[in-house]
Design an enzyme around this catalytic site. Structure first.
Site, short mmCIF file in Angstrom:
data_model
loop_
_atom_site.label_atom_id
_atom_site.label_comp_id
_atom_site.label_asym_id
_atom_site.label_seq_id
_atom_site.Cartn_x
_atom_site.Cartn_y
_atom_site.Cartn_z
N ASP A 180 -3.31 -9.06 12.06
CA ASP A 180 -1.89 -8.77 11.89
C ASP A 180 -1.64 -7.27 11.97
OD1 ASP A 180 0.88 -9.46 11.32
OD2 ASP A 180 0.56 -8.54 9.36
N ARG B 195 -4.82 -3.23 6.65
CA ARG B 195 -4.39 -2.11 7.47
C ARG B 195 -5.34 -2.03 8.67
NH1 ARG B 195 -0.36 -2.49 4.99
NH2 ARG B 195 0.78 -0.89 3.82
N HIS C 241 2.06 -7.10 12.91
CA HIS C 241 2.30 -6.58 11.56
C HIS C 241 3.52 -7.25 10.93
CE1 HIS C 241 1.60 -2.85 8.82
NE2 HIS C 241 1.93 -3.92 8.11
N GLY D 186 -7.15 -8.45 -4.88
CA GLY D 186 -6.07 -8.11 -5.79
C GLY D 186 -5.09 -9.25 -5.87
N GLY E 19 0.81 -1.20 0.00
CA GLY E 19 0.00 0.00 0.00
C GLY E 19 0.85 1.25 0.00
#
Length: 316
Positions: free
Chosen positions: A251, A228, A275, A146, A72
């Protein structure tokens, strides 16, 4: 005049870089490697705080390309207003699919099969069995279909899931089947046993998984967020977790990093990883291949891959 290229990986460690540019190493240190005004191609340091990666942007007066090594570009967006018009901003499509898809599957399996409970019991020296749901025969909904969403489906296929439903911003058809538009999400949520979020963070996806979204999930369903943190409304999720109606694996969180006193740490039915979807041993070779390909295209004035926006054209 030779163009400067700023790389967060030492250039001598990247085999195959094209000749021509002046390659400079900068991975977020206090001192810039040269005058930012001479930088034509800025590769953003990976996994650095926003204030670090944004610091050069106001001085990149002659930059042509800003290349992230993340999937991103949301962390970068506040600084785009400082760039001159015509700068191409590219993401790292192709770099994180394997790692993030692996983690999504890990979180699904660990949550369904009760691995966190096993670890806690192991720490206490307790042998505790029990009946747990399998991934087999479950309906999985991937929100944000995606390249990473597709990679997640690749890894789900051998697990004999009953169905994979796919959702993206707009409808399309793939070899695997239809991709539903976001407008059909309310009708798909009640059918899903596992909901995986891998959508970009935009104004339209911020708090996408809010109170209404979560209320539509079936009792006992699992929410997995590898996108996110702000895609999920933390307050709404806490309410659902505390009721025991659904479970989750995150995450990414909002806020992030998650403060030690935050109630998410103590929420029932929740597995948190810090993360780690992208930073694995798979990252570096794929990042290097992307940079060699992109910089070869840049030097040869060929179309770049993964152009998300061009400043002054379709950026804010």
């Amino acid at each position: 005049m030779t163009a400067d290229v700023w790389l967060p990986i030492p250039p001598e460690q990247i085999e195959g870089l094209p000749e021509g540019p002046n390659y400079l190493f900068w991975n977020g240190g206090d001192d810039f490697p040269a005058d930012p005004a001479g930088c034509a191609y800025y590769v953003v340091p990976y996994m650095k705080p926003a204030e670090v990666l944004l610091r050069p942007l106001p001085e990149l007066s002659s930059v042509e390309v800003v290349q992230t090594l993340s999937a991103g570009i949301d962390t970068l967006e506040p600084g785009l207003k400082h760039l001159p018009a015509g700068v191409r901003v590219c993401n790292a499509r192709g770099v994180h699919e394997a790692s993030t898809a692996e983690l999504a599957l890990t979180l699904i399996l660990a949550s369904l099969r009760g691995v966190p409970d096993f670890v806690r019991a192991m720490d206490r020296g307790e042998w505790r069995g029990g009946f747990r749901p399998a991934l087999a025969d479950r309906n999985v909904l991937i929100v944000g279909y995606g390249s990473i969403g597709s990679a997640i489906e690749d890894r789900l296929t051998p697990f004999e899931v009953a169905r994979v439903a796919r959702v993206a911003r707009s409808a399309r058809t793939t070899e695997r089947g239809p991709v539903h538009p976001l407008t059909e999400l309310p009708a798909l949520l009640p059918e899903a046993d596992v909901v995986v979020l891998i959508t970009p963070l935009t104004e339209s996806t911020r708090h996408l998984a809010g109170a209404d979204f979560l209320a539509r999930m079936k009792d006992g369903a699992l929410l997995v967020n590898v996108s996110r943190g702000p895609v999920v409304d933390t307050k709404a999720l806490l309410a659902e977790l505390e009721s025991g109606r659904i479970t989750a694996a995150l995450d990414v969180t909002d806020p992030e990093p998650l403060p030690a006193e935050h109630p998410l740490w103590r929420a029932p039915g929740l597995l948190i990883s810090p993360h780690v979807g992208g930073p694995t041993s798979a990252f570096l070779p794929r990042a290097k291949r992307l940079l060699v390909d992109q910089l070869t295209r840049f030097v040869n004035r060929e179309p770049l891959r993964n152009v998300i926006l061009t400043t002054g054209a379709n950026s804010a």
